[in-house]
Design an enzyme around this catalytic site. Structure first.
Site, PDB file in Angstrom:
ATOM      1  CG  ASN A 111     -83.017  65.562 -89.038  1.00 27.08           C
ATOM      2  OD1 ASN A 111     -82.219  66.180 -88.332  1.00 27.08           O
ATOM      3  ND2 ASN A 111     -84.021  66.158 -89.644  1.00 27.08           N
ATOM      4  CG  ASP A 138     -82.377  71.914 -85.066  1.00 30.29           C
ATOM      5  OD1 ASP A 138     -83.083  71.609 -86.059  1.00 30.29           O
ATOM      6  OD2 ASP A 138     -82.805  71.922 -83.894  1.00 30.29           O
ATOM      7  CD  GLU A 150     -85.679  68.310 -96.088  1.00 30.13           C
ATOM      8  OE1 GLU A 150     -85.792  67.235 -96.685  1.00 30.13           O
ATOM      9  OE2 GLU A 150     -86.360  68.613 -95.071  1.00 30.13           O
ATOM     10  CG  ASP A 187     -84.656  69.312-100.439  1.00 34.34           C
ATOM     11  OD1 ASP A 187     -85.711  69.492 -99.799  1.00 34.34           O
ATOM     12  OD2 ASP A 187     -83.918  68.322-100.285  1.00 34.34           O
TER      13      ASP A 187
END
Length: 373
Positions: free
Chosen positions: A230, A239, A265, A222
């Site tokens: 974000n 991204d 993620e 992760d």
């Protein structure tokens, strides 16, 4: 009477569409010319196709000494302009044909009968013809034989064209299916395997390893504090981080290993043919590859990024458990890695003592809270 320029243009286009010129001999056509020669009791029978400036022979029964001849306004060149048979009973004495090369030299034919090879839309591609070295006539019954055989030749040409079209469509369909499979199997953003391909491929790799007595390891990964990235920088930057993290991990995997984006993620790395002792350095290599350098996000800015991972190793000789059980245990180890401070790999069964990696430093890391994942 010859064909008009427009009709000849359309006829030649039709001939090109059948893609039969200059193809190798084929038994289906050779059997027809052999039968035609037997029925009319002549030494030569030809399936000819009339091109722009030549007459090319798809099949020849008997030795004419060549596979094509210049196109002239007689014999095959004239037969394609007729709807019925074209008959020359005494070629050497007939003003239409007495100077033709097949009459004056080579085989020195003196009799010719040809019927057109007509497509379903009315274009004459060429002829089925019979030739003899002596003058003679032809009966209505023999003409009917030739017309029937000419229809068989056209059926074979149509089948040949249909088979080629089916082959092209099959190739296009296979390519489309392969493309769809590739799109379904790989994550569009990161280029690594997608979740849809994960279960089958991971299960197959684990089963093969267990059957061969080899070890296999799974690392549930992760990206640390990805939600904050974000929220702070937007999904476009998120991204960029996802793609770069995936690329760094993929470059650190060995041939035969799998790397899958499970979603968001989260990633799964599967290492083939490893022991517990050998799996940890490989997992650490992935972690180090991600944390080694900040990720450039444009405008001269860069973000420090790290990953946490839960490592589960299936030892050589162990029976392969249900895949969902393996994933669950690796996921539990991942959450232990998060709880212990992130930027580390924790092995399943050792959740209380994870391998601590140097913390990611930097301005953005200091701004994240301990509750963020």
């Amino acid at each position: 009477m010859g064909l008009s320029a427009d009709s000849e243009f359309e006829r030649l286009n039709a001939l090109r569409r059948y893609a039969i010129l200059d193809t190798p001999p084929e038994g289906a056509f050779d059997r027809v010319t052999s039968l035609a020669a037997d029925l009319l009791e002549v030494p030569w029978s030809v399936v000819s196709l009339v091109d722009t400036a030549r007459v090319w022979y798809k099949s020849v029964h008997g030795d004419l000494g060549h596979r094509e001849i210049a196109r002239l306004p007689s014999l095959c060149g004239a037969a394609i302009a007729r709807h019925g048979p074209y008959v020359v009973e005494h070629a050497s004495a007939d003003l239409r044909t007495h100077e033709h090369p097949l009459v004056t030299g080579g085989p020195r034919i003196d009799f010719y009968v040809g019927v057109p090879l007509r497509t379903h839309d009315g274009h004459s591609l060429g002829t089925l013809s019979c030739m003899d070295r002596r003058p003679r006539g032809v009966t209505p019954r023999e003409v009917r034989f030739l017309e029937t055989l000419a229809a068989i030749v056209m059926d074979e040409i149509e089948l040949r064209r249909s088979a080629a079209q089916i082959a092209r469509l099959s190739e296009a369909l296979a390519e489309t299916c392969n493309d769809l499979e590739r799109r379904a199997s790989f994550d569009a953003l990161t280029g690594v395997l997608a979740r849809s391909a994960m279960l089958a491929r991971t299960a197959a790799l684990v089963e093969r390893a267990a059957a061969a007595g080899r070890g296999v390891a799974l690392v549930m990964v992760d990206i640390d504090r990805f939600k904050a990235i974000n929220d702070s920088y937007g999904h476009a930057v998120g991204d960029v981080v996802l793609k770069e993290v995936a690329a760094r991990m993929a470059a650190s995997c060995r041939g035969g290993d799998l790397l899958v984006r499970i979603g968001g993620e989260e990633f799964l790395a599967v290492f083939a043919d490893v022991t517990a002792a050998g799996a940890t350095p490989i997992a650490e290599r992935l972690r180090e590859a991600v944390a080694r350098e900040p990720v450039e996000i444009g405008g001269g800015a860069a973000l420090p990024v790290s990953i946490s991972g839960g490592l589960l190793t299936l030892a050589p000789g162990d029976a392969a458990p249900v895949l969902s059980e393996l994933l669950s245990r690796a996921d539990a180890a991942l959450y232990a890695a998060k709880a212990q401070g992130r930027d580390r790999i924790v092995a399943a069964g050792e959740e209380g003592a994870g391998v601590r990696a140097p913390a990611v430093q930097g301005v953005i890391a200091a701004a994240f809270t301990a509750s963020e994942t």
